[in-house]
Design a protein around this motif. Structure first.
Motif, short mmCIF file in Angstrom:
data_model
loop_
_atom_site.label_atom_id
_atom_site.label_comp_id
_atom_site.label_asym_id
_atom_site.label_seq_id
_atom_site.Cartn_x
_atom_site.Cartn_y
_atom_site.Cartn_z
N GLY A 56 0.84 -1.19 0.00
CA GLY A 56 0.00 0.00 0.00
C GLY A 56 0.87 1.23 0.00
O GLY A 56 2.08 1.15 -0.23
N ARG A 57 0.27 2.36 0.27
CA ARG A 57 1.03 3.62 0.25
C ARG A 57 0.45 4.58 1.27
O ARG A 57 -0.76 4.73 1.40
CB ARG A 57 0.96 4.23 -1.14
CG ARG A 57 1.55 5.64 -1.19
CD ARG A 57 1.75 6.15 -2.58
NE ARG A 57 2.95 5.50 -3.11
CZ ARG A 57 3.09 5.10 -4.36
NH1 ARG A 57 2.12 5.28 -5.22
NH2 ARG A 57 4.20 4.54 -4.78
N ARG A 58 1.39 5.25 1.96
CA ARG A 58 1.00 6.32 2.88
C ARG A 58 0.94 7.62 2.09
O ARG A 58 1.85 7.95 1.33
CB ARG A 58 2.02 6.44 4.01
CG ARG A 58 1.62 7.51 5.01
CD ARG A 58 2.58 7.59 6.17
NE ARG A 58 2.10 8.60 7.11
CZ ARG A 58 2.53 8.73 8.33
NH1 ARG A 58 3.49 7.92 8.79
NH2 ARG A 58 2.05 9.66 9.12
N VAL A 59 -0.16 8.36 2.31
CA VAL A 59 -0.33 9.68 1.73
C VAL A 59 -0.74 10.59 2.88
O VAL A 59 -1.88 10.51 3.36
CB VAL A 59 -1.41 9.69 0.62
CG1 VAL A 59 -1.59 11.09 0.05
CG2 VAL A 59 -1.08 8.69 -0.47
N GLY A 60 0.20 11.38 3.39
CA GLY A 60 -0.07 12.22 4.55
C GLY A 60 -0.36 11.35 5.76
O GLY A 60 0.42 10.47 6.11
N ASP A 61 -1.51 11.58 6.39
CA ASP A 61 -1.92 10.80 7.57
C ASP A 61 -2.88 9.67 7.20
O ASP A 61 -3.67 9.22 8.05
CB ASP A 61 -2.57 11.73 8.61
CG ASP A 61 -1.56 12.65 9.25
OD1 ASP A 61 -0.36 12.27 9.31
OD2 ASP A 61 -1.94 13.75 9.69
N THR A 62 -2.83 9.22 5.96
CA THR A 62 -3.70 8.15 5.48
C THR A 62 -2.86 7.06 4.84
O THR A 62 -1.89 7.35 4.14
CB THR A 62 -4.71 8.70 4.45
OG1 THR A 62 -5.43 9.79 5.03
CG2 THR A 62 -5.69 7.64 4.00
N PHE A 63 -3.23 5.80 5.11
CA PHE A 63 -2.58 4.68 4.44
C PHE A 63 -3.63 3.98 3.60
O PHE A 63 -4.72 3.68 4.09
CB PHE A 63 -1.98 3.70 5.46
CG PHE A 63 -1.18 2.61 4.81
CD1 PHE A 63 0.14 2.82 4.46
CD2 PHE A 63 -1.76 1.40 4.50
CE1 PHE A 63 0.88 1.84 3.82
CE2 PHE A 63 -1.05 0.40 3.86
CZ PHE A 63 0.28 0.62 3.52
N TRP A 64 -3.31 3.73 2.34
CA TRP A 64 -4.24 3.10 1.39
C TRP A 64 -3.75 1.71 1.03
O TRP A 64 -2.56 1.50 0.80
CB TRP A 64 -4.33 3.92 0.11
CG TRP A 64 -4.96 5.25 0.31
CD1 TRP A 64 -4.33 6.44 0.57
CD2 TRP A 64 -6.36 5.55 0.25
NE1 TRP A 64 -5.26 7.45 0.68
CE2 TRP A 64 -6.50 6.93 0.49
CE3 TRP A 64 -7.50 4.77 0.02
CZ2 TRP A 64 -7.75 7.55 0.50
CZ3 TRP A 64 -8.73 5.40 0.03
CH2 TRP A 64 -8.86 6.77 0.27
N LEU A 65 -4.68 0.74 0.94
CA LEU A 65 -4.36 -0.59 0.45
C LEU A 65 -5.59 -1.18 -0.23
O LEU A 65 -6.71 -0.67 -0.06
CB LEU A 65 -3.89 -1.51 1.58
CG LEU A 65 -4.94 -1.90 2.64
CD1 LEU A 65 -5.02 -3.40 2.73
CD2 LEU A 65 -4.53 -1.33 3.98
N VAL A 66 -5.36 -2.23 -1.00
CA VAL A 66 -6.47 -2.96 -1.63
C VAL A 66 -6.34 -4.42 -1.22
O VAL A 66 -5.30 -5.04 -1.41
CB VAL A 66 -6.46 -2.80 -3.17
CG1 VAL A 66 -7.53 -3.68 -3.81
CG2 VAL A 66 -6.65 -1.34 -3.56
N SER A 67 -7.41 -4.95 -0.66
CA SER A 67 -7.46 -6.35 -0.25
C SER A 67 -7.74 -7.22 -1.47
O SER A 67 -8.65 -6.94 -2.24
CB SER A 67 -8.56 -6.55 0.79
OG SER A 67 -8.78 -7.92 1.03
N GLU A 68 -6.96 -8.30 -1.61
CA GLU A 68 -7.12 -9.22 -2.75
C GLU A 68 -8.48 -9.90 -2.78
O GLU A 68 -9.04 -10.12 -3.83
CB GLU A 68 -6.08 -10.35 -2.67
CG GLU A 68 -4.67 -9.93 -2.92
CD GLU A 68 -3.73 -11.08 -2.65
OE1 GLU A 68 -2.95 -11.38 -3.56
OE2 GLU A 68 -3.77 -11.65 -1.54
N TYR A 69 -8.97 -10.29 -1.60
CA TYR A 69 -10.18 -11.10 -1.55
C TYR A 69 -11.31 -10.42 -0.80
O TYR A 69 -12.26 -11.07 -0.37
CB TYR A 69 -9.87 -12.47 -0.95
CG TYR A 69 -8.86 -13.21 -1.78
CD1 TYR A 69 -9.17 -13.60 -3.08
CD2 TYR A 69 -7.61 -13.48 -1.29
CE1 TYR A 69 -8.23 -14.25 -3.87
CE2 TYR A 69 -6.66 -14.13 -2.07
CZ TYR A 69 -7.00 -14.51 -3.37
OH TYR A 69 -6.06 -15.14 -4.13
#
Length: 137
Positions: A56-69
């Protein structure tokens, strides 16, 4: 209901194979790599910390990810039971609150995340689900 059962139907073969490999081979090794990003949830039945290597990636005070399932993933089920999580980013732990975003376009989101992990999620995953973690501190 068995541990791997899905309320909508049986888990497909690809997911069973990938999940078994991740659970028994990849995750135990990756959890120990100091700079691997790791998501820590609280087990929904055990109450114990559960650590899952993620991309995933941190953008400021937010962390983004995508769950496979998506909602088939155990860490997503744990988040639904308790959205308080910790994320280890570059060797440092951050507390946060996870939010499942079923209305977000996970394919578009993957284009904004690190390429290697995003490719693996696209190839191996099904029922993709975007997760946003609002970090504290």
């Amino acid at each position: 209901m068995s541990r791997d059962a899905d309320p909508a139907g049986p888990m497909d073969l690809k997911q069973r194979v990938v999940t078994a490999f991740q659970r028994h081979v990849a995750n135990p090794v990756l959890r120990r790599v100091p700079f691997q990003t790791v998501l820590e949830t609280t087990g929904r039945t055990s109450g114990l910390p559960r650590r899952t290597p993620i991309g995933g990636r941190r953008v400021g005070d937010t962390f983004w990810l995508v769950s496979e399932y998506g909602e088939r993933s155990h860490y997503i089920r744990n988040i639904k039971a308790d959205p308080s999580v910790r994320v280890r980013i570059r060797g440092r732990w951050h507390e946060g609150t996870a939010h499942l975003l079923p209305d977000d376009d996970p394919m578009a989101r993957l284009r904004t995340l690190p390429r290697m992990n995003s490719t693996a999620v696209r190839v191996l995953g099904s029922r993709l689900l975007t997760v946003r973690v609002d970090l504290r501190g």
